[in-house]
Design a protein around this motif. Structure first.
Motif, PDB file in Angstrom:
ATOM      1  N   LYS A 171       0.833  -1.200   0.000  1.00 37.76           N
ATOM      2  CA  LYS A 171       0.000   0.000   0.000  1.00 37.76           C
ATOM      3  C   LYS A 171       0.869   1.252   0.000  1.00 37.76           C
ATOM      4  CE  LYS A 171      -3.892   2.125   2.454  1.00 37.76           C
ATOM      5  NZ  LYS A 171      -4.815   2.011   3.620  1.00 37.76           N
ATOM      6  N   GLN A 172       2.049   1.150   0.568  1.00 33.33           N
ATOM      7  CA  GLN A 172       2.993   2.263   0.584  1.00 33.33           C
ATOM      8  C   GLN A 172       3.861   2.313  -0.679  1.00 33.33           C
ATOM      9  OE1 GLN A 172       5.185   1.479   4.201  1.00 33.33           O
ATOM     10  NE2 GLN A 172       3.649   2.432   5.506  1.00 33.33           N
ATOM     11  N   GLN A 173       3.500   1.456  -1.653  1.00 34.36           N
ATOM     12  CA  GLN A 173       4.241   1.379  -2.911  1.00 34.36           C
ATOM     13  C   GLN A 173       5.672   0.892  -2.704  1.00 34.36           C
ATOM     14  OE1 GLN A 173       2.488   1.835  -5.774  1.00 34.36           O
ATOM     15  NE2 GLN A 173       0.766   2.159  -4.351  1.00 34.36           N
ATOM     16  N   ARG A 174       5.874   0.076  -1.711  1.00 34.18           N
ATOM     17  CA  ARG A 174       7.192  -0.505  -1.452  1.00 34.18           C
ATOM     18  C   ARG A 174       7.116  -1.977  -1.868  1.00 34.18           C
ATOM     19  NH1 ARG A 174      10.618   2.912   2.698  1.00 34.18           N
ATOM     20  NH2 ARG A 174       9.690   4.897   2.145  1.00 34.18           N
ATOM     21  N   ARG A 175       7.589  -2.243  -3.063  1.00 30.82           N
ATOM     22  CA  ARG A 175       7.481  -3.580  -3.632  1.00 30.82           C
ATOM     23  C   ARG A 175       8.775  -4.378  -3.496  1.00 30.82           C
ATOM     24  NH1 ARG A 175       3.023  -4.168  -6.725  1.00 30.82           N
ATOM     25  NH2 ARG A 175       3.987  -5.694  -8.122  1.00 30.82           N
ATOM     26  N   PRO A 242      16.572  -3.002  -0.054  1.00 28.31           N
ATOM     27  CA  PRO A 242      15.111  -2.859  -0.163  1.00 28.31           C
ATOM     28  C   PRO A 242      14.602  -1.645   0.611  1.00 28.31           C
ATOM     29  CG  PRO A 242      15.701  -5.134   0.303  1.00 28.31           C
ATOM     30  CD  PRO A 242      16.959  -4.341   0.444  1.00 28.31           C
ATOM     31  N   HIS A 243      13.468  -1.130   0.170  1.00 27.80           N
ATOM     32  CA  HIS A 243      12.862   0.017   0.840  1.00 27.80           C
ATOM     33  C   HIS A 243      11.967  -0.402   2.002  1.00 27.80           C
ATOM     34  CE1 HIS A 243      14.254   2.039  -2.798  1.00 27.80           C
ATOM     35  NE2 HIS A 243      14.098   3.181  -2.134  1.00 27.80           N
ATOM     36  N   ALA A 244      11.850  -1.692   2.237  1.00 28.16           N
ATOM     37  CA  ALA A 244      11.043  -2.192   3.355  1.00 28.16           C
ATOM     38  C   ALA A 244      11.652  -3.495   3.862  1.00 28.16           C
ATOM     39  CB  ALA A 244       9.602  -2.421   2.932  1.00 28.16           C
ATOM     40  N   PHE A 245      11.607  -3.671   5.183  1.00 26.75           N
ATOM     41  CA  PHE A 245      12.081  -4.910   5.797  1.00 26.75           C
ATOM     42  C   PHE A 245      11.061  -5.394   6.829  1.00 26.75           C
ATOM     43  CE2 PHE A 245      16.349  -4.244   4.148  1.00 26.75           C
ATOM     44  CZ  PHE A 245      16.850  -5.537   4.066  1.00 26.75           C
ATOM     45  N   ALA A 263      24.484   3.515   9.759  1.00 23.99           N
ATOM     46  CA  ALA A 263      24.805   3.778   8.359  1.00 23.99           C
ATOM     47  C   ALA A 263      24.142   5.052   7.844  1.00 23.99           C
ATOM     48  CB  ALA A 263      24.371   2.593   7.502  1.00 23.99           C
ATOM     49  N   GLN A 264      23.459   5.778   8.749  1.00 22.76           N
ATOM     50  CA  GLN A 264      22.779   7.035   8.428  1.00 22.76           C
ATOM     51  C   GLN A 264      21.719   6.857   7.343  1.00 22.76           C
ATOM     52  OE1 GLN A 264      26.026   9.817   7.581  1.00 22.76           O
ATOM     53  NE2 GLN A 264      26.183  10.331   9.751  1.00 22.76           N
ATOM     54  N   ILE A 265      20.993   5.756   7.457  1.00 18.11           N
ATOM     55  CA  ILE A 265      19.870   5.482   6.557  1.00 18.11           C
ATOM     56  C   ILE A 265      18.582   5.769   7.319  1.00 18.11           C
ATOM     57  CG2 ILE A 265      18.626   3.664   5.318  1.00 18.11           C
ATOM     58  CD1 ILE A 265      21.310   2.418   4.668  1.00 18.11           C
ATOM     59  N   ALA A 266      17.793   6.683   6.792  1.00 17.07           N
ATOM     60  CA  ALA A 266      16.618   7.173   7.501  1.00 17.07           C
ATOM     61  C   ALA A 266      15.502   6.129   7.538  1.00 17.07           C
ATOM     62  CB  ALA A 266      16.108   8.453   6.851  1.00 17.07           C
ATOM     63  N   VAL A 267      14.918   5.979   8.710  1.00 16.56           N
ATOM     64  CA  VAL A 267      13.749   5.116   8.928  1.00 16.56           C
ATOM     65  C   VAL A 267      12.617   6.018   9.425  1.00 16.56           C
ATOM     66  CG1 VAL A 267      12.813   3.193  10.267  1.00 16.56           C
ATOM     67  CG2 VAL A 267      15.202   3.138   9.535  1.00 16.56           C
ATOM     68  N   PRO A 268      11.491   6.046   8.736  1.00 18.14           N
ATOM     69  CA  PRO A 268      11.049   5.163   7.642  1.00 18.14           C
ATOM     70  C   PRO A 268      11.244   5.739   6.238  1.00 18.14           C
ATOM     71  CG  PRO A 268       9.180   6.386   8.433  1.00 18.14           C
ATOM     72  CD  PRO A 268      10.362   6.874   9.236  1.00 18.14           C
ATOM     73  N   GLN A 269      11.872   6.914   6.123  1.00 23.28           N
ATOM     74  CA  GLN A 269      11.928   7.591   4.824  1.00 23.28           C
ATOM     75  C   GLN A 269      12.603   6.729   3.751  1.00 23.28           C
ATOM     76  OE1 GLN A 269      12.722   8.967   7.714  1.00 23.28           O
ATOM     77  NE2 GLN A 269      11.095  10.513   7.974  1.00 23.28           N
ATOM     78  N   ARG A 270      13.772   6.133   4.101  1.00 21.14           N
ATOM     79  CA  ARG A 270      14.462   5.296   3.112  1.00 21.14           C
ATOM     80  C   ARG A 270      14.094   3.825   3.284  1.00 21.14           C
ATOM     81  NH1 ARG A 270      15.944   1.875   0.475  1.00 21.14           N
ATOM     82  NH2 ARG A 270      17.885   1.620  -0.749  1.00 21.14           N
ATOM     83  N   VAL A 271      14.011   3.378   4.517  1.00 18.34           N
ATOM     84  CA  VAL A 271      13.664   1.979   4.791  1.00 18.34           C
ATOM     85  C   VAL A 271      12.547   1.936   5.825  1.00 18.34           C
ATOM     86  CG1 VAL A 271      14.449  -0.229   5.718  1.00 18.34           C
ATOM     87  CG2 VAL A 271      15.974   1.111   4.258  1.00 18.34           C
ATOM     88  N   SER A 272      11.479   1.258   5.474  1.00 15.58           N
ATOM     89  CA  SER A 272      10.354   1.064   6.379  1.00 15.58           C
ATOM     90  C   SER A 272      10.528  -0.275   7.091  1.00 15.58           C
ATOM     91  CB  SER A 272       9.043   1.084   5.579  1.00 15.58           C
ATOM     92  OG  SER A 272       7.931   1.016   6.432  1.00 15.58           O
ATOM     93  N   LEU A 273      10.375  -0.277   8.418  1.00 15.31           N
ATOM     94  CA  LEU A 273      10.580  -1.489   9.219  1.00 15.31           C
ATOM     95  C   LEU A 273       9.290  -1.946   9.886  1.00 15.31           C
ATOM     96  CD1 LEU A 273      13.919  -1.001  11.232  1.00 15.31           C
ATOM     97  CD2 LEU A 273      13.524  -2.514   9.293  1.00 15.31           C
ATOM     98  N   THR A 332       6.982   2.835  10.214  1.00 14.54           N
ATOM     99  CA  THR A 332       6.340   2.689   8.902  1.00 14.54           C
ATOM    100  C   THR A 332       5.507   3.916   8.542  1.00 14.54           C
ATOM    101  OG1 THR A 332       4.491   1.511   9.973  1.00 14.54           O
ATOM    102  CG2 THR A 332       6.216   0.163   8.986  1.00 14.54           C
ATOM    103  N   ASN A 333       5.667   4.976   9.296  1.00 12.70           N
ATOM    104  CA  ASN A 333       4.908   6.205   9.039  1.00 12.70           C
ATOM    105  C   ASN A 333       5.618   7.029   7.984  1.00 12.70           C
ATOM    106  OD1 ASN A 333       3.366   8.492   9.074  1.00 12.70           O
ATOM    107  ND2 ASN A 333       3.923   9.122  11.146  1.00 12.70           N
ATOM    108  N   LEU A 334       5.036   7.089   6.804  1.00  6.27           N
ATOM    109  CA  LEU A 334       5.689   7.756   5.682  1.00  6.27           C
ATOM    110  C   LEU A 334       5.097   9.134   5.399  1.00  6.27           C
ATOM    111  CD1 LEU A 334       6.028   4.719   3.259  1.00  6.27           C
ATOM    112  CD2 LEU A 334       7.574   5.493   5.047  1.00  6.27           C
ATOM    113  N   GLU A 335       4.335   9.682   6.338  1.00  7.50           N
ATOM    114  CA  GLU A 335       3.683  10.981   6.085  1.00  7.50           C
ATOM    115  C   GLU A 335       4.700  12.104   5.905  1.00  7.50           C
ATOM    116  OE1 GLU A 335       1.013  11.661   9.287  1.00  7.50           O
ATOM    117  OE2 GLU A 335      -0.368  10.064   8.697  1.00  7.50           O
ATOM    118  N   SER A 336       5.893  11.909   6.464  1.00  8.46           N
ATOM    119  CA  SER A 336       6.892  12.967   6.367  1.00  8.46           C
ATOM    120  C   SER A 336       7.629  12.968   5.047  1.00  8.46           C
ATOM    121  CB  SER A 336       7.914  12.803   7.506  1.00  8.46           C
ATOM    122  OG  SER A 336       8.542  11.551   7.429  1.00  8.46           O
ATOM    123  N   GLU A 337       7.373  11.955   4.193  1.00  5.83           N
ATOM    124  CA  GLU A 337       8.058  11.898   2.907  1.00  5.83           C
ATOM    125  C   GLU A 337       7.594  13.033   1.982  1.00  5.83           C
ATOM    126  OE1 GLU A 337       9.557   7.436   2.063  1.00  5.83           O
ATOM    127  OE2 GLU A 337       7.588   7.949   1.316  1.00  5.83           O
TER     128      GLU A 337
END
Length: 337
Positions: A171-175, A242-245, A263-273, A332-337
């Motif tokens: 639903k978040q377009q993370r395939r 992947p953009h989701a784990f 690794a300075q990878i933003a959650v959830p902006q870059r990776v949704s957990l 998993t809150n992507l509203e800030s994207e």
């Protein structure tokens, strides 16, 4: 006429209450040795026969159950999932007036007395199951499906939970969805435990032609296990991460989150957990982890109720599968994207 307590009290010059407590061997009664001897001697001389208790006065012996936890005490502290199940068993046992004897790490030498039933929590090999069976016929397993072997089992519906998590990501377009899962063996090393979440994950994504084996990473069910698995993903996949784990439990998910933050990878902006079990760990990290809530205390209480029904009558084995609930939080809150 039959001798009564009143007759003994009159003959010894002792109060009726004291006579009753002495003859019933009340350990809390403070009375001299000479008085005790006089009461017992008089009772014997008068041929006193104690009246049988009425059904209302007879208190049955509390039934004793062994709570066999496959984890050690220290390991249980690291995995609150199994601790929560144990607490559910103990709370419900108290309500049903059952005496619980704890056994950790499946160490049955800790049992020094017979038990009326066993609730086994965790994973057990065929040999361990048969050993438990020698203790009692009243046997219930929690988090281990032993229904085919003929035993009551309380388990979680992993398949539907995984399908729902995947649906959230889609639903978040993370395939491109990755997986971090764990493997374990029974305490005797005889049975390797295949993570049912990994099986459900593969089936669900394969059905939608989205499964990528290179996106799945295996480790152990600990914080360090999740950290190592995510570090491996970062090293091997690089920009193709992947953009989701989906992560198999909360300790692993907190470790994976730590690796991403390092690794300075933003959650959830870059990776949704999305995690699993929804223990208190999920709420004590930043960002808070979305997690599949498992009804751990209900699992424990359900096991107690199954055991109590076995005490009452013989019946075929039962298999109880409990549902889960998705708890959405900031990971998993992507509203800030």
């Amino acid at each position: 006429m039959a001798t009564t307590l009143k007759d003994i009290a009159q003959a010894t010059g002792v109060s009726l209450t004291t006579v009753s407590r002495v003859l019933n061997r009340d350990p809390s009664l403070s009375v001299g040795t000479a008085t005790r001897k006089r009461i017992f001697a008089t009772a014997a001389q008068l041929n006193y026969q104690k009246m049988p208790a009425s059904p209302e006065e007879i208190k049955p012996r509390p039934q004793k159950i062994a709570l066999v936890q496959w984890y050690s005490k220290s390991r249980e502290q690291d995995d609150l999932y199994y601790m929560a199940i144990r607490m559910g068993i103990e709370q419900c046992s108290q309500q049903h007036q059952l005496e619980v004897i704890r056994v950790f790490q499946n160490n049955l030498t800790q049992l020094t007395q017979p038990v009326d039933g066993v609730i086994a929590v965790g994973k057990f090999s065929a040999d361990q199951v048969q050993l438990l069976r020698t203790l009692t016929a009243n046997l219930v397993f929690v988090d281990d499906d032993q229904f085919a072997a003929g035993f009551d089992s309380v388990i979680t519906d992993f398949k539907l939970a995984v399908q729902q998590v995947v649906a959230v990501f889609l639903k978040q377009q993370r395939r491109d969805i990755g997986l971090i899962y764990g493997t374990e063996t029974t305490t005797d090393g005889q049975r390797q435990i295949h993570d049912p979440r990994q099986i459900a994950f593969k089936e669900t994504l394969t059905a939608q032609q989205l499964y990528r084996p290179e996106f799945t990473f295996q480790s152990d069910f600990t914080n360090q296990g999740g950290y190592r698995a995510m570090q491996q993903a970062l090293t091997t996949l690089g920009d193709q991460l992947p953009h989701a784990f989906f992560v198999a439990n909360d300790p692993m998910a907190t470790g994976a989150l730590k690796a991403l933050q390092k690794a300075q990878i933003a959650v959830p902006q870059r990776v949704s957990l999305f995690s699993f079990n929804d223990t208190v760990l999920a709420k004590y990290v930043y960002p808070e982890l979305s997690s599949v809530h498992v009804a751990t205390e209900l699992m424990g209480c359900t096991a107690v109720k199954l055991l109590c029904s076995r005490f009452q009558k013989k019946r075929p084995p039962q298999r109880v599968e409990l549902g889960t609930q998705l708890i959405m939080r900031a990971s998993t809150n992507l509203e800030s994207e």
